[in-house]
Design an enzyme around this catalytic site. Structure first.
Site, PDB file in Angstrom:
ATOM      1  N   CYS A   1       0.809  -1.229   0.000  1.00  0.00           N
ATOM      2  CA  CYS A   1       0.000   0.000   0.000  1.00  0.00           C
ATOM      3  C   CYS A   1       0.838   1.273   0.000  1.00  0.00           C
ATOM      4  O   CYS A   1       0.305   2.357  -0.197  1.00  0.00           O
ATOM      5  CB  CYS A   1      -0.967  -0.036   1.172  1.00  0.00           C
ATOM      6  SG  CYS A   1      -2.159  -1.376   0.956  1.00  0.00           S
TER       7      CYS A   1
ATOM      8  N   HIS B   1      -3.264   6.920   2.669  1.00  0.00           N
ATOM      9  CA  HIS B   1      -3.710   5.644   2.104  1.00  0.00           C
ATOM     10  C   HIS B   1      -5.031   5.274   2.783  1.00  0.00           C
ATOM     11  O   HIS B   1      -5.186   5.448   3.994  1.00  0.00           O
ATOM     12  CB  HIS B   1      -2.642   4.585   2.380  1.00  0.00           C
ATOM     13  CG  HIS B   1      -3.098   3.197   2.096  1.00  0.00           C
ATOM     14  ND1 HIS B   1      -3.596   2.830   0.875  1.00  0.00           N
ATOM     15  CD2 HIS B   1      -3.147   2.088   2.883  1.00  0.00           C
ATOM     16  CE1 HIS B   1      -3.931   1.545   0.925  1.00  0.00           C
ATOM     17  NE2 HIS B   1      -3.666   1.081   2.133  1.00  0.00           N
TER      18      HIS B   1
ATOM     19  N   ASN C   1     -10.149  -0.242  -0.197  1.00  0.00           N
ATOM     20  CA  ASN C   1      -8.690  -0.178  -0.279  1.00  0.00           C
ATOM     21  C   ASN C   1      -8.249  -0.667  -1.665  1.00  0.00           C
ATOM     22  O   ASN C   1      -8.292  -1.861  -1.945  1.00  0.00           O
ATOM     23  CB  ASN C   1      -8.086  -1.054   0.825  1.00  0.00           C
ATOM     24  CG  ASN C   1      -6.575  -1.012   0.854  1.00  0.00           C
ATOM     25  OD1 ASN C   1      -5.947  -0.474  -0.065  1.00  0.00           O
ATOM     26  ND2 ASN C   1      -5.994  -1.570   1.892  1.00  0.00           N
TER      27      ASN C   1
HETATM   28  O1  UT7 Z   1      -3.720  -1.527   3.281  1.00  0.00           O
HETATM   29  C1  UT7 Z   1      -2.883  -2.560   3.653  1.00  0.00           C
HETATM   30  C2  UT7 Z   1      -2.774  -2.585   5.085  1.00  0.00           C
HETATM   31  N1  UT7 Z   1      -3.956  -3.175   5.679  1.00  0.00           N
HETATM   32  C3  UT7 Z   1      -4.548  -2.561   6.689  1.00  0.00           C
HETATM   33  O2  UT7 Z   1      -4.159  -1.481   7.067  1.00  0.00           O
HETATM   34  C4  UT7 Z   1      -5.637  -3.307   7.413  1.00  0.00           C
HETATM   35  C5  UT7 Z   1      -5.478  -3.159   8.877  1.00  0.00           C
HETATM   36  N2  UT7 Z   1      -6.434  -3.905   9.630  1.00  0.00           N
HETATM   37  C6  UT7 Z   1      -7.742  -3.538   9.707  1.00  0.00           C
HETATM   38  O3  UT7 Z   1      -8.147  -2.568   9.090  1.00  0.00           O
HETATM   39  C7  UT7 Z   1      -8.640  -4.308  10.625  1.00  0.00           C
HETATM   40  O4  UT7 Z   1      -7.873  -5.151  11.435  1.00  0.00           O
HETATM   41  C8  UT7 Z   1      -9.711  -5.161   9.874  1.00  0.00           C
HETATM   42  C9  UT7 Z   1     -10.705  -4.249   9.225  1.00  0.00           C
HETATM   43  C10 UT7 Z   1      -9.017  -6.056   8.843  1.00  0.00           C
HETATM   44  C11 UT7 Z   1     -10.451  -6.042  10.868  1.00  0.00           C
HETATM   45  O5  UT7 Z   1     -11.006  -5.239  11.905  1.00  0.00           O
HETATM   46  P1  UT7 Z   1     -10.770  -5.600  13.433  1.00  0.00           P
HETATM   47  O6  UT7 Z   1     -11.534  -4.645  14.207  1.00  0.00           O
HETATM   48  O7  UT7 Z   1      -9.279  -5.669  13.669  1.00  0.00           O
HETATM   49  O8  UT7 Z   1     -11.439  -7.001  13.537  1.00  0.00           O
HETATM   50  P2  UT7 Z   1     -10.798  -8.388  14.008  1.00  0.00           P
HETATM   51  O9  UT7 Z   1     -10.012  -8.989  12.909  1.00  0.00           O
HETATM   52  O10 UT7 Z   1     -10.139  -8.219  15.344  1.00  0.00           O
HETATM   53  O11 UT7 Z   1     -12.131  -9.201  14.238  1.00  0.00           O
HETATM   54  C12 UT7 Z   1     -13.103  -8.816  15.199  1.00  0.00           C
HETATM   55  C13 UT7 Z   1     -14.314  -9.701  15.024  1.00  0.00           C
HETATM   56  C14 UT7 Z   1     -13.979 -11.179  14.922  1.00  0.00           C
HETATM   57  O12 UT7 Z   1     -15.013 -11.912  15.559  1.00  0.00           O
HETATM   58  P3  UT7 Z   1     -14.803 -12.469  17.039  1.00  0.00           P
HETATM   59  O13 UT7 Z   1     -13.626 -13.372  16.964  1.00  0.00           O
HETATM   60  O14 UT7 Z   1     -14.581 -11.267  17.895  1.00  0.00           O
HETATM   61  O15 UT7 Z   1     -16.095 -13.163  17.294  1.00  0.00           O
HETATM   62  C15 UT7 Z   1     -14.025 -11.454  13.441  1.00  0.00           C
HETATM   63  O16 UT7 Z   1     -14.312 -12.787  13.149  1.00  0.00           O
HETATM   64  O17 UT7 Z   1     -14.975  -9.345  13.807  1.00  0.00           O
HETATM   65  C16 UT7 Z   1     -15.155 -10.538  13.025  1.00  0.00           C
HETATM   66  N3  UT7 Z   1     -15.117 -10.182  11.615  1.00  0.00           N
HETATM   67  C17 UT7 Z   1     -16.208  -9.816  10.924  1.00  0.00           C
HETATM   68  N4  UT7 Z   1     -17.498  -9.713  11.279  1.00  0.00           N
HETATM   69  C18 UT7 Z   1     -18.372  -9.317  10.347  1.00  0.00           C
HETATM   70  C19 UT7 Z   1     -14.040 -10.129  10.808  1.00  0.00           C
HETATM   71  N5  UT7 Z   1     -14.421  -9.739   9.568  1.00  0.00           N
HETATM   72  C20 UT7 Z   1     -15.767  -9.537   9.629  1.00  0.00           C
HETATM   73  C21 UT7 Z   1     -16.723  -9.140   8.682  1.00  0.00           C
HETATM   74  N6  UT7 Z   1     -17.995  -9.029   9.080  1.00  0.00           N
HETATM   75  N7  UT7 Z   1     -16.390  -8.836   7.406  1.00  0.00           N
END
Ligand code: UT7
Length: 339
Positions: A116, A264, A294
């Site tokens: 990115c 970004h 993204n």
């Molecule tokens: O551009 C390249 C660089 N990339 C980035 O900068 C991405 C950086 N990371 C992020 O933006 C975030 O970590 C994400 C958007 C990818 C994920 O958000 P998060 O708040 O960190 O969620 P998480 O991965 O900690 O997951 C929290 C919960 C989980 O459920 P449990 O285990 O708490 O029950 C996931 O399974 O959210 C769940 N989850 C979803 N729920 C509904 C993960 N994806 C989804 C989804 N819809 N699409």
């Protein structure tokens, strides 16, 4: 001794494919919902290509628009750099395909891959050729068809990414780099870092020399993006603020001096956390992740276009670009918009 040239962006062109993938569409494909996507990431919809459309097609369209804005033919270009993690093929380079599609007779070119952060990296690489006087006009394009490497059964990644392209033309500004950065137009400073220990947090394991494509790599879904979202998030929130702070400080500036912060677009929460830490003015923050998601190499030029459409990008505007991405890669560029 020849004096180094100050480098400016002299034109901008962007392109996204027309087809939309909305949160409502995704709700039918995986176990997700609009509320989660909007509150955790900030995306409402993204643009995706149709089958048969590749990165070079989006890149060429964006490049044509930049050339039209500048009012010059492709034959006036000296070099093309395409920043992408989704080249049409491993080789030839997408830059060669774009050269051919544009009919840019006398250019050379190459691809640059830096996740990115690749648009800001390519911007600085292109700028060096203009700064030294080796070239007069360099086209820098950020373009990705992320949908080609996304698993649309994996809710953790498929809601995040979109396809798009953005191109800028770099030329010498009238002012030499010797002039004080105070009011001079063009690129002022950059700060790039790499931390390869983060490579394991965001990567595509299959298809390269380590895991050449095979039935096994496909069965194991190794040809898709794999991301430890929380690890990338933590690194991005810390590093975006750190590099922005450092580049501002060493130029005698603070966050509130910035007219436009063009980050970004990976997650609205990362953007807001950075802007808060640096005490940026809310009206200076450019956000369009809601409409495009993204798009990796294309986010920053697409956000430049959004700023322009909102009437915020003006000649003399002090602009800070910043990105964190796969690698890990980190990059920031300070510039004064030149037209
Ligand atoms: O551009 C390249 C660089 N990339 C980035 O900068 C991405 C950086 N990371 C992020 O933006 C975030 O970590 C994400 C958007 C990818 C994920 O958000 P998060 O708040 O960190 O969620 P998480 O991965 O900690 O997951 C929290 C919960 C989980 O459920 P449990 O285990 O708490 O029950 C996931 O399974 O959210 C769940 N989850 C979803 N729920 C509904 C993960 N994806 C989804 C989804 N819809 N699409």
């Amino acid at each position: 001794m020849t004096q180094l040239q100050r480098v400016k962006i002299s034109a901008l062109g962007t392109y996204v494919p027309p087809r939309l993938l909305t949160n409502a569409d995704l709700e039918k494909m995986v176990d997700t919902n609009n509320e989660w996507i909007m509150s955790r990431v900030g995306i409402r919809e993204r643009h995706l290509v149709d089958k048969g459309v590749a990165t070079s097609d989006l890149a060429t369209e964006a490049a044509k628009r930049a050339l039209a804005e500048r009012g010059i033919p492709a034959s006036d270009l000296d070099a093309i750099i395409v920043a992408t993690v989704t080249p049409d093929m491993l080789f030839p380079a997408t830059a060669c395909l774009v050269q051919h599609k544009l009919g840019a007779e006398k250019v050379w070119g190459f691809d640059l891959s830096a996740g990115c952060s690749q648009f800001v990296y390519a911007l600085q690489v292109g700028a060096q050729f203009v700064q030294t006087g080796a070239h007069k006009k360099v086209m820098v394009i950020g373009a990705d068809v992320m949908s080609s490497i996304i698993d649309y059964t994996d809710r953790a990644t498929c809601v995040i990414f979109g396809d798009g392209a953005g191109a800028v033309i770099l030329e010498a500004s009238d002012e030499a780099t010797g002039t004080s950065s105070g009011g001079a137009l063009g690129l002022i400073d950059f700060l790039h870092e790499v931390d390869g220990s983060g490579g394991v947090s965001l990567y595509m394991p299959g298809g390269g020399s380590l895991n050449p494509p095979s039935h096994e790599t496909v069965d194991k879904k190794m040809h898709y993006v794999h991301q430890d979202g929380a690890a990338v998030f933590k690194f991005a929130v810390r590093k975006m603020a750190e590099v922005c702070d450092e580049i501002l400080k060493r130029n005698g500036l603070s966050g509130s001096d910035i007219d436009l912060f063009i980050p970004h677009q990976a997650n609205l929460r990362i953007i807001n956390a950075t802007a808060d830490r640096l005490k940026m003015r809310p009206e200076s923050i450019v956000i369009n992740i809601d409409r495009y998601g993204n798009t990796t190499g294309a986010t920053i030029p697409l956000a430049m276009e959004t700023a322009r459409q909102e009437g915020k990008l003006k000649k003399g505007s002090l602009v800070l670009l910043a990105a964190v991405g796969a690698g890990f890669t980190v990059g920031a560029t300070l510039l004064r918009w030149a037209y």
